[in-house]
Enzyme design. Structure first.
Site, PDB file in Angstrom:
ATOM      1  N   THR A  18      52.659  26.695  43.145  1.00  0.00           N
ATOM      2  CA  THR A  18      52.137  27.793  43.964  1.00  0.00           C
ATOM      3  C   THR A  18      53.049  28.135  45.131  1.00  0.00           C
ATOM      4  O   THR A  18      53.928  27.367  45.522  1.00  0.00           O
ATOM      5  CB  THR A  18      50.742  27.431  44.507  1.00  0.00           C
ATOM      6  OG1 THR A  18      50.851  26.293  45.363  1.00  0.00           O
ATOM      7  CG2 THR A  18      49.767  27.134  43.385  1.00  0.00           C
ATOM      8  N   ASP A  19      52.783  29.309  45.686  1.00  0.00           N
ATOM      9  CA  ASP A  19      53.476  29.726  46.904  1.00  0.00           C
ATOM     10  C   ASP A  19      52.658  29.286  48.116  1.00  0.00           C
ATOM     11  O   ASP A  19      51.670  28.555  47.973  1.00  0.00           O
ATOM     12  CB  ASP A  19      53.719  31.239  46.892  1.00  0.00           C
ATOM     13  CG  ASP A  19      52.435  32.058  46.829  1.00  0.00           C
ATOM     14  OD1 ASP A  19      51.342  31.523  47.133  1.00  0.00           O
ATOM     15  OD2 ASP A  19      52.515  33.249  46.498  1.00  0.00           O
ATOM     16  N   ALA A  20      53.023  29.737  49.279  1.00  0.00           N
ATOM     17  CA  ALA A  20      52.348  29.312  50.512  1.00  0.00           C
ATOM     18  C   ALA A  20      50.884  29.718  50.550  1.00  0.00           C
ATOM     19  O   ALA A  20      50.076  29.105  51.241  1.00  0.00           O
ATOM     20  CB  ALA A  20      53.080  29.886  51.728  1.00  0.00           C
ATOM     21  N   VAL A  79      48.800  30.682  45.468  1.00  0.00           N
ATOM     22  CA  VAL A  79      48.826  31.489  44.246  1.00  0.00           C
ATOM     23  C   VAL A  79      50.072  31.101  43.445  1.00  0.00           C
ATOM     24  O   VAL A  79      51.124  30.822  44.032  1.00  0.00           O
ATOM     25  CB  VAL A  79      48.856  32.997  44.592  1.00  0.00           C
ATOM     26  CG1 VAL A  79      48.987  33.856  43.349  1.00  0.00           C
ATOM     27  CG2 VAL A  79      47.613  33.379  45.383  1.00  0.00           C
TER      28      VAL A  79
END
Length: 156
Positions: free
Chosen positions: A25-27, A30
């Site tokens: 995931t990103d920050a 997601v």
């Protein structure tokens, strides 16, 4: 030609389960867009293995392998950390030296990403210095066609 019917999914769709981890995931929690490509690669490898077309055997027996020639991705919705995903792989077309697949990454809410992938059958000559298109070995082409036909016959 002998095809193990158990290796062909009845509806022509191979399914591979994946769990989304923090590293995917990103920050914002997601799935980072490039990771859908990794998910699809794993699912594609397992689909080929289940069709009895493992990459290592293609190289060992025939000196050929599949390489991604073209890839289109439509992102529908973001998958999130801890989501259980299913990657459905289906054969859309089989040619002499290439095949076209659709891979749909789904979570419980529906499609997250839809990838259309064209794989080229190639050989490497001279320690990988030269890559050349080759015909898909007939037994493996037959298996890909059987998976495609199962999808068509099931009305999928």
């Amino acid at each position: 030609m002998t095809i193990n019917p158990a290796s062909i999914p009845p509806d022509g769709r191979h399914r591979y389960a994946i769990r989304v981890y923090y590293e995917d995931t990103d920050a914002g929690g997601v799935v980072y867009h490039a990771n859908y490509l990794r998910f699809a690669e794993r699912a594609r490898t397992e689909a080929l293995r289940d069709l009895e077309i493992p990459h290592a055997e293609m190289v060992e027996r025939h000196g050929v392998m599949f390489m991604v020639r073209r890839l289109e991705v439509d992102y529908e919705r973001g998958a999130r950390i801890d989501d259980k995903l299913t990657v459905e792989t289906e054969v859309l077309a089989v040619g002499g030296a290439s095949t076209r697949l659709r891979q749909t990454v789904r979570n419980k809410d529906g499609a997250c990403a839809v990838l259309v992938v064209r794989l080229a059958c190639v050989s490497q000559r001279g320690n990988g210095a030269s890559i050349k298109a080759e015909r898909i070995p007939s037994l493996w082409r037959d298996r890909l066609e059987a998976m495609r036909d199962a999808r068509t016959e099931s009305g999928a």
